[in-house]
Every structure is written in structure tokens, then in C-alpha cells.
Write an enzyme that holds these catalytic residues in place. Structure first.
Site, PDB file in Angstrom:
ATOM      1  N   HIS A 203       0.830  -1.196   0.000  1.00 52.43           N
ATOM      2  CA  HIS A 203       0.000   0.000   0.000  1.00 52.43           C
ATOM      3  C   HIS A 203       0.871   1.256   0.000  1.00 52.43           C
ATOM      4  CE1 HIS A 203      -3.386  -2.590   1.942  1.00 52.43           C
ATOM      5  NE2 HIS A 203      -3.241  -2.806   0.647  1.00 52.43           N
ATOM      6  N   HIS A 400      -4.594  -5.713 -12.311  1.00 54.32           N
ATOM      7  CA  HIS A 400      -4.680  -4.681 -11.282  1.00 54.32           C
ATOM      8  C   HIS A 400      -3.336  -4.107 -10.884  1.00 54.32           C
ATOM      9  CE1 HIS A 400      -3.037  -7.499  -8.433  1.00 54.32           C
ATOM     10  NE2 HIS A 400      -3.338  -6.766  -7.375  1.00 54.32           N
ATOM     11  N   GLY A 401      -2.248  -4.699 -11.328  1.00 56.18           N
ATOM     12  CA  GLY A 401      -0.933  -4.192 -10.959  1.00 56.18           C
ATOM     13  C   GLY A 401       0.159  -4.983 -11.649  1.00 56.18           C
ATOM     14  N   ALA A 402       1.366  -4.855 -11.138  1.00 49.93           N
ATOM     15  CA  ALA A 402       2.481  -5.579 -11.739  1.00 49.93           C
ATOM     16  C   ALA A 402       2.431  -7.062 -11.398  1.00 49.93           C
ATOM     17  CB  ALA A 402       3.805  -4.976 -11.269  1.00 49.93           C
TER      18      ALA A 402
END
Length: 477
Positions: A203, A400-402
Site C-alpha cells: 500500500h 490490477h498491478g504488476a
């Protein structure tokens, strides 16, 4: 992953035929290099999800997929309640409604560079981060129930933002049919002092520069120009969501046999959607979604306060807020018929295409923004959904991300947090974190190549690249 187990349908789409107990095939969207780097556990988990009751179409995995609890992270699956479909706590995950929101600032890079260290210090002092961090909001028993029912709308009503913010959040900032009464006292206790906090793990709050434009007309429609500064916030439902996931997984494991469910993996513990347990979980899960939305809304308020102290000319307006780790009721076309489905996205983002009625009027013609966070020190991306109607892929979902390619334990053993902070500072990226170990665990090298992930998402037709963002300041939990 052993590619001999898969059927290649294109350079970016690979199928696992339905065999054994699988009710539907598996489909993985990735280019060959990403696929070869995936653990075989992803293959197993995609197959196990495909064996759950009431699943429709396929068990999907996104280009950033990696091993998770039950479902792969990056997994998408939809269930038909009229066909005995289930809801799975493992298919949602522990950090319920973890997500990303991105805000305009009205600033350009030179304005931030002039006060970058002061801005980093002010944000770090104002934004609670780290394990066990507590925030400025302390909720009574009554107020926590109000928050769990009202989400970001509740936060705005408390003075943490504006009505305009709500128009740029999925479901306008509030998950309906939340049931605070289905949330245990222990889960509520964990959250009473954690509102407005980043927490730990992956986060962050990051100040970013728009570095590259891929789709100029869409970027213009989203108000994005090269050289502009934006702020992205990535966090979720904190201790409350984790407690809900833990408690319901335990209960679902015990009750599965009573519902006649043969679990391919106990981590896929689930309950029929229409059962008492299934409905209770959905109510608690929606309350956790509202918790995450309220949390990001309060963090937005804190970020605005910090910017006002250092750069009073800044105006932080919301571009969009997206959640992953959810189960949402949606209508999708299956075998030529529109069905009401419960779509699980674990580490996957909703990516509705242009014209979708659930999108705000102001951006409906562009498609839903898909906010892809990179690893610390690497690029992030704004995409938009490109799925439309019958061409919809994976129920209108994207990555949603790497995606991690190394565990936190291995990362902490390989890197030292202080060295990473110094190396990134030499590149003009300021990191502020309460934990050197936390920085090491989130080292850029512990993640997949985010550019390869978003390129695969675009090539597979899941979403379209709009802009690339590069980090300037990062507040890490």
C-alpha cells in the site's frame, strides 16, 4: 508454467481444456514470457476454480496472475445463483476492496520539484502508514455501523470530501445491501482506530508525473496531459477486511460438506449464494467494501490538507477510484443470454468498455479508467476498458498491478530497505516509510515487469493504455 498443458489461441490467450472435475475451461491472458514465469500453482488454481458449482463461461487469469489463497491473484470467475452458484471468501481475498484512486492536482513537475522534500515530509507526517497505524478518526459502535453502511458517501457527509468525489467512484462510493450486523465485533474493533490509514505491504500514496501519452483523445477526456502531477492512493479495508475473510473462510470450510460441495482445495471454501451463510458473507463483504471506500476518501482528505500546506495552489480532484478483491452483482451476456451473475475479481479490476451504463456521464464514452499500480520506483499506468457488448472478455475485467514474482520473505533477504531508498533518491524519487524492512519487501525487483503486464492486457483486448505515470514521491506502509 508448463506451456504443454495449455492450448494457445493467440499470442496473448491460452486455454486449459475442461477435464476431470472442471465444469468450464480455464483461460489465461498473457504473453509467453509472462506465462513461462508464472508458477504452476497458478495453473492448478485456475483449474480448481473451474470446478466450483455454478461457474459460467471460464475461470480466468489476468497477465499479472500469481499464486494466492484459493483463487490465483489476478483471478476472475462469475457464478450463476440460479445454477447453484457459490460465493467464495478465497475468491475475494483478505484485503477486501483493496483498490487505487488517482487524483488530479493542477500542478506540473517543476512546481513539485521546487518543494519536493518538504512535500514528502509533510505527506509522511500527515498520512498514517505502517503495521498497526492508527488514524485521525475514532469510531464509536454506532458510527462504525454508519460507516460500514455508507462507504465514501458517509465519509463525505462527515466532511471528508465533496459530492463531486462520489461521481468518480465505482457504485458512486457506496456498496448497496451491506450488512454491518454481519460483521463481527472483533472485525469492528480492529477498524475503529484505523480509518484514514495506509497500512503496510504494497500500500502507498504516490505523487506521480504523467510521463507518456498513448491515447491522446482519451487522455484529454480524462484531463491528463504530459508533465502534469497526479496523486495515487493504494489501500483497502485494513484489519476489518482481513478479519472478515479469516472468519468466513473458517466457517465456509466447515459448512461446505453440509451444502454438498466437494472442495477441490479447502482454500476455496465457499457457500451457495442463496444460502444463509452466503448471504451473510455478501453482507459483510459489502460492508468491507464500504470500509475501504471510506478509508480512501479520508486519506484523500488528508492528502488535500498536506498539499494545502506546501502547495496551496493545488486542487486535488478525483479522476477515478477502482476496487479489486470484490464480488459484485452484474449482468453479462452468457451463451447469448443476459444473466445476473456474482463476479469475483481477486487482484483484478473491473474494466467496463465505452458506453456502459454504470459509468459516470462525463466519461461514459471513454470507458472505465483502469488504474494499474507499478512496484515502488517503477511506472504506473492509466488504462480504460475496451470491452464492448458481445466482445466482452473476462466479464469486463483487467489486471490490477504488476504482480509479485518473489515472496516478501525472499525480497527482504535479498535487498536492504535503506539501500533501496538511497538508490531511488539518486534517481529523483523520494521514499518515506516507517519500515526499512517494508521497503525491502516491496523492492521493484520483487515484481513482474509492469510494462509487459499492461502491454499484454492491451494486446489481449482487456483494456487500452492511455498514459504512463512515473513516481516522484512515495509514502510506503
Amino acid at each position: 508454467m508448463n506451456l504443454s498443458l495449455l492450448e494457445q489461441h493467440s499470442d496473448f490467450e491460452w486455454h486449459i481444456p475442461a477435464t476431470g472435475k472442471m465444469r468450464v475451461p480455464g483461460i489465461i491472458y498473457a504473453e509467453r514470457g509472462l506465462l513461462e514465469d508464472m508458477d504452476n500453482k497458478v495453473y492448478e488454481q485456475v483449474c480448481h476454480v473451474a470446478a466450483l458449482p455454478g461457474i459460467v463461461s471460464a475461470s480466468f487469469a489476468m497477465p499479472d496472475a500469481h499464486w494466492g489463497y484459493g483463487f490465483p491473484i489476478g483471478g476472475v470467475a462469475a457464478f450463476d445463483p440460479e445454477a447453484g452458484g457459490v460465493v467464495s471468501a478465497g475468491g475475494v481475498g483478505f484485503d477486501i476492496s483493496c483498490g487505487v484512486r488517482t487524483l488530479h492536482t493542477g500542478l506540473v513537475r517543476a512546481q513539485v520539484d521546487a518543494v519536493k522534500a518538504r512535500l514528502a515530509d509533510t505527506l509522511f507526517a500527515r498520512i498514517p502508514a505502517g503495521v498497526g497505524s492508527t488514524g485521525p478518526v475514532h469510531l464509536s459502535a454506532t458510527k462504525i455501523d454508519d460507516m460500514l453502511a455508507g462507504g465514501a458517501k458517509w465519509a463525505v457527509d462527515q466532511g471528508y470530501g465533496t459530492q463531486a468525489d462520489l461521481e468518480r467512484i465505482e457504485e458512486r462510493g457506496m456498496a448497496h445491501h451491506a450488512k454491518p450486523a454481519a460483521v463481527s465485533p472483533q472485525a469492528k474493533k480492529r477498524q475503529r482506530d484505523e480509518m484514514g490509514t495506509l497500512g503496510s505491504g504494497n500500500h502507498y500514496l504516490e505523487v506521480q508525473e504523467v510521463d507518456e501519452i498513448y491515447a491522446p483523445s482519451i487522455a484529454e477526456g480524462l484531463g491528463l496531459q504530459r508533465g502534469q502531477i497526479v496523486v495515487s492512493i493504494h489501500c483497502g479495508s485494513r484489519g476489518l477486511g482481513h478479519q472478515i475473510g479469516t472468519e468466513f473462510l473458517r466457517e465456509m470450510v466447515v459448512e461446505a460438506k453440509h451444502y454438498g460441495i466437494d472442495l477441490p482445495d479447502r482454500e476455496l471454501a465457499c457457500a451457495p449464494i442463496q444460502s444463509e451463510l452466503g448471504q451473510r458473507y455478501l453482507g459483510a463483504m459489502r460492508a468491507a467494501i464500504n470500509c475501504a471506500l471510506a478509508n480512501r476518501q479520508i486519506l484523500t482528505h488528508l492528502a488535500r490538507e498536506a498539499f494545502s500546506k506546501v502547495l496551496p495552489q493545488a486542487c486535488l480532484t478525483l479522476l477515478y477510484d477502482v476496487s479489486h478483491n470484490t464480488c459484485k452483482v452484474e449482468h453479462h451476456l452468457v451463451d447469448g443470454k443476459t444473466k445476473r451473475l456474482f463476479v469475483h475479481r481477486k487482484g483484478a479490476t473491473r474494466a467496463f468498455g465505452p458506453g456502459h451504463p454504470d459509468l459516470p456521464d462525463s466519461i461514459r464514452d471513454l470507458g472505465q479508467p483502469v488504474l494499474i499500480g507499478g512496484s515502488m520506483g517503477t511506472s504506473s499506468y492509466v488504462l480504460v476498458g475496451s470491452n464492448e457488448g458481445a466482445d466482452e472478455r473476462a466479464f469486463g475485467s483487467a489486471c490490477h498491478g504488476a504482480g509479485r514474482n518473489m515472496s516478501r520473505t525472499h525480497a527482504a533477504a535479498r535487498w536492504r530497505g535503506r539501500a533501496i531508498v538511497e538508490e531511488l533518491a539518486s534517481r529523483g524519487i523520494l521514499i518515506r516509510s516507517p519500515s526499512d524492512r517494508g521497503v525491502a519487501e516491496e523492492a521493484p525487483g520483487a515484481y513482474k515487469d509492469v510494462q509487459a503486464v499492461v502491454d499484454a492486457a492491451q494486446a489481449a483486448g482487456l483494456a487500452r493504455k492511455v498514459v504512463r505515470l512515473v513516481p516522484v514521491v512515495c509514502i510506503k506502509g
